[in-house]
Design an enzyme around this catalytic site. Structure first.
Site, PDB file in Angstrom:
ATOM      1  N   ILE A  12       0.837  -1.199   0.000  1.00 47.91           N
ATOM      2  CA  ILE A  12       0.000   0.000   0.000  1.00 47.91           C
ATOM      3  C   ILE A  12       0.872   1.250   0.000  1.00 47.91           C
ATOM      4  O   ILE A  12       0.543   2.258  -0.629  1.00 47.91           O
ATOM      5  CB  ILE A  12      -0.960  -0.017   1.206  1.00 47.91           C
ATOM      6  N   SER A 124      -6.598  -1.069  10.442  1.00 47.26           N
ATOM      7  CA  SER A 124      -7.135  -2.232   9.717  1.00 47.26           C
ATOM      8  C   SER A 124      -8.522  -2.566  10.223  1.00 47.26           C
ATOM      9  O   SER A 124      -8.853  -2.318  11.391  1.00 47.26           O
ATOM     10  CB  SER A 124      -6.210  -3.432   9.930  1.00 47.26           C
ATOM     11  N   TYR A 148      -2.043  -9.326  15.881  1.00 42.93           N
ATOM     12  CA  TYR A 148      -1.895  -8.276  14.857  1.00 42.93           C
ATOM     13  C   TYR A 148      -2.988  -7.229  15.007  1.00 42.93           C
ATOM     14  O   TYR A 148      -2.720  -6.024  15.075  1.00 42.93           O
ATOM     15  CB  TYR A 148      -1.939  -8.879  13.455  1.00 42.93           C
ATOM     16  N   LYS A 152      -2.989  -2.984  16.308  1.00 43.38           N
ATOM     17  CA  LYS A 152      -3.632  -1.836  15.657  1.00 43.38           C
ATOM     18  C   LYS A 152      -4.600  -1.144  16.618  1.00 43.38           C
ATOM     19  O   LYS A 152      -4.656   0.099  16.669  1.00 43.38           O
ATOM     20  CB  LYS A 152      -4.376  -2.301  14.404  1.00 43.38           C
ATOM     21  N   PHE A 177     -10.258  -2.428   4.494  1.00 44.51           N
ATOM     22  CA  PHE A 177     -10.774  -3.784   4.466  1.00 44.51           C
ATOM     23  C   PHE A 177      -9.831  -4.708   3.687  1.00 44.51           C
ATOM     24  O   PHE A 177      -8.755  -5.010   4.174  1.00 44.51           O
ATOM     25  CB  PHE A 177     -12.228  -3.767   4.008  1.00 44.51           C
ATOM     26  N   GLY A 293     -11.939 -18.293  13.686  1.00 41.74           N
ATOM     27  CA  GLY A 293     -11.933 -16.835  13.706  1.00 41.74           C
ATOM     28  C   GLY A 293     -12.480 -16.180  12.452  1.00 41.74           C
ATOM     29  O   GLY A 293     -12.745 -14.979  12.451  1.00 41.74           O
TER      30      GLY A 293
END
Length: 351
Positions: A12, A124, A148, A152, A177, A293
Site C-alpha cells: 500500500i 485495519s 496483529y 492496531k 478492508f 476466527g
C-alpha cells in the site's frame, strides 16, 4: 510540502507514494525492508519520473529516526510501517507488539519533539473482529481477535490519548478492508513473501502456474454460495483515500477513524469467477474446513469517509482482477523478476 512515509516500500505504501508524487508532494521514505523490496521504491521513481530520499531504517532505532527528522523538513507523516501477518502474530505475539506498538511510540515521540503533529495512521478492519452486524461503521465495537489486530487497536488508543493530552495534533486513522489490485502500469503490486496469506495473490499465483490450486476455507457459510463474503478494495482507491485523509489533517484538528472500503461484499467464489473471466484461466480449487476466527460476512459502511473526506472507491472487482493479473504476468516472481531489474536513477536514495 514534505511527507514522511514509513513502510513506503510496502504494497500500500508504494501505491500511495505514486499518488503523493503525482499530486506534487515531496516524500521521504523509511523502510527496514523486512517484508518489502528496495526494487519497489525504484519502480515508484520510474513510474513518476521523480526522485526522493529513501532511508533503510527501522522505527525501533529511535536515534536513527531522530537523525532523519533532523536531516529533513517534514510537515506530515503517513505511517504504514508494521508487521501484518495474522498467523505469524499468533505464533510470535511479542515480536508484533514490540515492532508495531513500540515502533509507533518511537515515531510519535520524535514527531512531537520536532513539532510534526499531522499524522495519517494505517489501521485495519481487523480491529473489529467478528462484527455483530454488517455493514460495519466506525461506531462498531472494537474486538480484535489476534495479536496483529490488537496491535492496531492499541495504537489507535495511544493516538487518542496523545490527542487528549495535546489538542494541536491532527490524526486520521484509516481502517481498511481487503486491498487487492495493482498499479495499472504493472510495475508495482502485491509481492508476498512465501505462501500468500490473502486470497487475490494466491489466485493470481495459481493462474500464472506458480501454485497448483487454491484452498477455499469453508463452503457452509450462510451466504449465496457458502463461501465467505468480504469487502475488496482496489489499492489505488486506497491510495487516494490516504491523500484525502492527508488533506483533512492539514485543514482540521482532532482524531478521527474512517473505514476505507467499497460498501459491497463479494464471496470467494465470485472473486474466483471474476478473475477467471479477466485472465481467461481456470483456477482449480479445493474446499477445506473453516478457519478459526473467520466470519461469514464482512463489509464496510464507508459513508463517513465520503461525507468527511470527500472520498469513495470507484473501481470494481473486474478492474481489481485485471490490474492484479497484469502485475502477476509481468512479475511472475514479484520484484525478483528480471524483466524490470534495470536500475532506476535516484540520486536521492539513501540505503
Amino acid at each position: 510540502m514534505a511527507v514522511l512515509v514509513t513502510g513506503g516500500a510496502g504494497y500500500i505504501g508504494t501505491h500511495t507514494c505514486v499518488e503523493l508524487l503525482t499530486k506534487g508532494y515531496e516524500i521521504i521514505v523509511i523502510d527496514n525492508f523486512c517484508n518489502s523490496n528496495p526494487e519497489a521504491v525504484k519502480r515508484v521513481s520510474k513510474i513518476t519520473g521523480k526522485d526522493f530520499k529513501t532511508y533503510h531504517a527501522d522505527l525501533l532505532d529511535k536515534d536513527r529516526v531522530e537523525a532523519i527528522f533532523f536531516e529533513n523538513k517534514i510537515d506530515a507523516v503517513i505511517h504504514f510501517a508494521g508487521l501484518k501477518a495474522v498467523g505469524e502474530s499468533v505464533a510470535v505475539p511479542l515480536k508484533y507488539y514490540q515492532n508495531n506498538v513500540t515502533g509507533t511510540m518511537n515515531l510519535c515521540e520524535v514527531m512531537k519533539q520536532h513539532g510534526v503533529k499531522n499524522l495519517v495512521f494505517s489501521s485495519s478492519a481487523t480491529v473489529y473482529g467478528t462484527p455483530d452486524q454488517v455493514p460495519i461503521d466506525e461506531n462498531t465495537k472494537l474486538n480484535a481477535l489476534n495479536p496483529y489486530g490488537r496491535t492496531k487497536k492499541i495504537i489507535e488508543e495511544i493516538l487518542h490519548d496523545i490527542y487528549r493530552s495535546d489538542q494541536t495534533w491532527n490524526i486520521a486513522i484509516l481502517r481498511y478492508f481487503n486491498p487487492i489490485g495493482a498499479h495499472p502500469s504493472g510495475y508495482i503490486g502485491e509481492d508476498p513473501s512465501g505462501i500468500p496469506n490473502n486470497l487475490m495473490p494466491y489466485i493470481s499465483q495459481v493462474a500464472v502456474g506458480k501454485r497448483e490450486q487454491l484452498t477455499i476455507f469453508g463452503k457452509d457459510y450462510p451466504t449465496m454460495d457458502g463461501t465467505g463474503i468480504r469487502d475488496y478494495i482496489h489499492v489505488m482507491d486506497l491510495a487516494t483515500g490516504h491523500l484525502s485523509a492527508l488533506e483533512k489533517v492539514q485543514s482540521s484538528g482532532g482524531v478521527e477513524a474512517y473505514n476505507l472500503g467499497t460498501g459491497k461484499g463479494y464471496s470467494v467464489l465470485q472473486m474466483v469467477e471474476a478473475f477467471e473471466e479477466v485472465s481467461e484461466k481456470t483456477i482449480p480449487y479445493k474446499i477445506a474446513e473453516r478457519r478459526a476466527g473467520d466470519t461469514a460476512i464482512c463489509f464496510a459502511n464507508p459513508t463517513k469517509a465520503k461525507n468527511e473526506l470527500g472520498w469513495q472507491a470507484t473501481r470494481g472487482i473486474h478492474k481489481m482482477c485485471e490490474d492484479t493479473w497484469r502485475w502477476q504476468q509481468k512479475n511472475p516472481n514479484g520484484y525478483t523478476t528480471t524483466e524490470y531489474q534495470n536500475p532506476v536513477h535516484n540520486d536521492a536514495a539513501v540505503f
